[in-house]
Design a protein around this motif. Structure first.
Motif, short mmCIF file in Angstrom:
data_model
loop_
_atom_site.label_atom_id
_atom_site.label_comp_id
_atom_site.label_asym_id
_atom_site.label_seq_id
_atom_site.Cartn_x
_atom_site.Cartn_y
_atom_site.Cartn_z
N ILE A 111 -29.24 -1.32 -52.33
CA ILE A 111 -28.65 -0.35 -53.05
C ILE A 111 -28.22 0.88 -52.24
O ILE A 111 -27.03 1.21 -52.31
CB ILE A 111 -29.57 0.20 -54.24
CG1 ILE A 111 -29.82 -0.91 -55.32
CG2 ILE A 111 -28.93 1.64 -54.79
CD1 ILE A 111 -30.96 -0.53 -56.24
N GLU A 112 -29.21 1.21 -51.40
CA GLU A 112 -28.69 2.32 -50.25
C GLU A 112 -27.67 2.13 -49.57
O GLU A 112 -26.72 2.68 -49.27
CB GLU A 112 -29.80 2.74 -49.71
CG GLU A 112 -30.89 3.53 -50.34
CD GLU A 112 -32.40 4.04 -49.71
OE1 GLU A 112 -32.43 3.41 -48.53
OE2 GLU A 112 -32.87 4.80 -50.29
N ALA A 113 -27.69 0.63 -48.97
CA ALA A 113 -26.36 0.12 -48.14
C ALA A 113 -25.44 0.40 -48.78
O ALA A 113 -24.08 0.61 -48.18
CB ALA A 113 -26.82 -0.94 -47.36
N ASN B 123 -19.53 5.61 -50.20
CA ASN B 123 -19.45 6.90 -49.26
C ASN B 123 -18.42 6.85 -48.24
O ASN B 123 -17.51 7.65 -47.95
CB ASN B 123 -20.72 7.37 -49.04
CG ASN B 123 -21.44 7.86 -50.37
OD1 ASN B 123 -20.91 7.95 -51.21
ND2 ASN B 123 -22.78 7.89 -50.12
N MET B 124 -18.66 6.06 -47.46
CA MET B 124 -17.97 5.93 -45.86
C MET B 124 -16.25 5.38 -46.65
O MET B 124 -15.60 6.05 -45.92
CB MET B 124 -18.41 4.61 -45.14
CG MET B 124 -17.77 4.70 -43.85
SD MET B 124 -17.85 6.04 -42.82
CE MET B 124 -19.71 5.84 -42.46
N SER B 125 -16.24 4.54 -47.45
CA SER B 125 -14.94 4.31 -47.81
C SER B 125 -14.17 5.44 -48.48
O SER B 125 -12.93 5.79 -48.28
CB SER B 125 -14.83 3.11 -49.01
OG SER B 125 -15.40 1.85 -48.17
N ALA B 126 -14.75 6.44 -49.27
CA ALA B 126 -14.33 7.55 -49.82
C ALA B 126 -13.81 8.38 -48.76
O ALA B 126 -12.85 8.97 -48.88
CB ALA B 126 -15.26 7.95 -50.77
N ARG C 9 -37.65 3.86 -57.40
CA ARG C 9 -38.82 2.88 -56.80
C ARG C 9 -39.54 2.43 -58.06
O ARG C 9 -39.61 1.07 -58.53
CB ARG C 9 -39.65 3.19 -55.92
CG ARG C 9 -40.89 2.18 -55.53
CD ARG C 9 -41.80 2.67 -54.31
NE ARG C 9 -40.92 3.08 -53.16
CZ ARG C 9 -40.62 2.08 -52.25
NH1 ARG C 9 -41.13 1.07 -52.45
NH2 ARG C 9 -40.28 2.38 -51.18
N THR C 10 -40.02 3.34 -58.83
CA THR C 10 -40.85 3.08 -59.99
C THR C 10 -39.95 2.47 -61.06
O THR C 10 -40.50 1.50 -61.70
CB THR C 10 -41.38 4.42 -60.74
OG1 THR C 10 -42.18 5.06 -59.78
CG2 THR C 10 -42.31 4.16 -61.81
#
Length: 466
Positions: A449-451, A457-460, A430-431
């Protein structure tokens, strides 16, 4: 001292009202004087009546050499570049969704009004003419700021003596500005018309003086609905070049006089030393413009005689005046010629800007006052534009940051901090995103970014292994 209500009393005639509004307690040098220093074409070497072209006895026009050094104008540009080369940042302390919305709207207003360009323009006005005024006004026109629609469009206009405008801020005994007046002239249908406008926290009045009429006529009288003077005023007691003009004028005279000597004496003299009667210089097609031919009795010798001038002394004199100019004003001499003449490391070049950074810090008091008031004026307009966000507008704090121009190497700084912590993270995500300053909404960017990371990760996980 009269109150603003007493001054604007409708029973008084306009000329009396305007005379009181022109009472100026701020001491500012007149632009008519400053312009003679700011513009090289008005320097003494160009305007001195005793230093004129003349016709010699042969009927030839002798043009005097005139060399100017526009360092006053350069100083104004340098100071403005140091202060606003890196755009001013506004940091919004938004505590909830409503305040985040307000922050987007305010930044949208400044962005639509091209505030970075306006700041550069105001910097030049302040450092050359010693004062400026910016008036904010609204127009009944649909506009969108920060994704939020409004029935009003907010605009701003800056006035300066450099454009022929006369500024009259009126302060009370507590140094609070109770009126801001501007006099300007415009050409309407080939006829010059003079306007005098006054802004108070309750009234906006405009008087007109047109054609050959000397009396003022009231043209506009409207209420101010935001409860504030819809403008800001900035001033300083002297131009940025301070008292250096006389030294620069001396350098200009030295260069110009030397130019006259060069023009007269750089043409070589072909001298014949002989006791015989030699008709030198009268040969057919002899080019008398490229040389002078002189004949003297002597031991029958001939050669070119040239003028030896004290060029090193002149160079030392002018260069020291130039160097002293930048030293006294705490401005870096960033010209290409100066940079390439002094080989320096990257770290040394950064150190060059220390004086300039201190100068910006010294000047920042004027600007922080102007920007703080300007934010309050914009907030007041926003309350009328977005009545549902009045509470959030009042509660949101805005910090203005002026960053002096400097050569920075962010990668080097990050590596130093990272090495000091053995490669561990030195700031939170955040900073880092907030300090980088390339996104409007930090939370939205982190969520995006998190999405994206979750999708990767799901694709992996779903990818089949062999």
């Amino acid at each position: 001292m009269k109150t603003i209500d007493e001054i604007l009393n409708s029973e008084r005639i306009p000329s009396q009202i305007i005379e009181d509004l022109k009472f100026k307690t701020v001491s500012v040098p007149p632009w008519s004087k400053l312009e003679k220093e700011y513009e090289p074409k008005y320097h003494p070497v160009m305007t001195d009546k005793t230093y004129r072209d003349f016709v010699n006895k042969k009927g030839e026009l002798i043009r005097m050499c005139r060399i100017t050094m526009g360092l006053q104008k350069l100083a104004v540009k340098r100071m403005t570049e140091l202060a606003f080369g890196i755009p001013v940042k506004r940091v919004y302390n938004a505590k909830n969704d409503s305040e985040k919305k307000v922050a987007k709207i305010m930044e949208g207003i400044f962005d639509k009004n091209k505030i970075n360009s306006v700041n550069i323009e105001r910097g030049r006005y302040l450092y050359a003419a010693c004062e400026f005024a910016t008036i904010w006004y609204s127009q009944i026109q649909e506009a969108v700021y920060g994704g939020e629609k409004s029935s009003l469009k907010l605009r701003c206009k800056t006035y300066s003596p450099m454009n022929g405008d006369l500024l009259y801020p009126l302060f009370d005994e507590y140094d609070d500005m109770i009126a801001l007046s501007i006099q300007y002239t415009r050409e309407v249908r080939k006829e010059k018309t003079t306007y005098f406008e006054t802004y108070t926290d309750r009234k906006h009045v405009r008087w007109v003086q047109s054609g050959r009429r000397s009396e003022w006529i009231e043209e506009l009288n409207e209420d101010i609905k935001i409860g504030k003077i819809a403008g800001v005023y900035g001033t300083r007691p002297e131009p940025i070049w301070e008292d250096e003009s006389k030294n620069l004028f001396e350098a200009e005279w030295s260069l110009s006089r030397n130019g006259n000597y060069l023009r007269k004496n750089s043409k070589p003299n072909w001298v014949v030393f002989s006791d015989d009667d030699i008709q030198s210089g009268k040969e057919p097609n002899d080019d008398r413009t490229s040389r002078n031919v002189l004949h003297y009795p002597a031991n029958a010798k001939a050669g070119y005689q040239t003028w030896e001038q004290a060029i090193e002394s002149l160079k030392f004199h002018v260069e020291n005046i130039r160097k002293n100019f930048f030293v006294q004003l705490q401005l870096p001499d960033m010209s290409m010629e100066s940079m390439k003449a002094s080989p320096m490391s990257g770290e040394a070049r950064k150190m060059m800007f220390i004086d300039g950074q201190l100068k910006v810090t010294d000047e920042s008091g004027i600007w922080l006052d102007v920007f703080s008031r300007e934010i309050n004026v914009v907030k007041a307009f926003m309350k009328k534009m977005y009545p549902s966000l009045v509470s959030a507008i009042d509660n949101m704090d805005v910090e203005v940051i002026i960053t002096p121009y400097n050569i920075k190497d962010d990668a080097e700084q990050i590596n130093n901090f990272s090495n000091a912590t053995n490669g561990k993270a030195i700031v939170s995500r955040r900073t880092a995103i907030k300090k980088l300053g390339i996104v409007d909404d930090v939370d939205e960017e982190i969520a995006q970014i998190e999405a994206e990371e979750a999708q990767e990760n799901m694709s992996a996980i779903e990818e089949p292994t062999i």
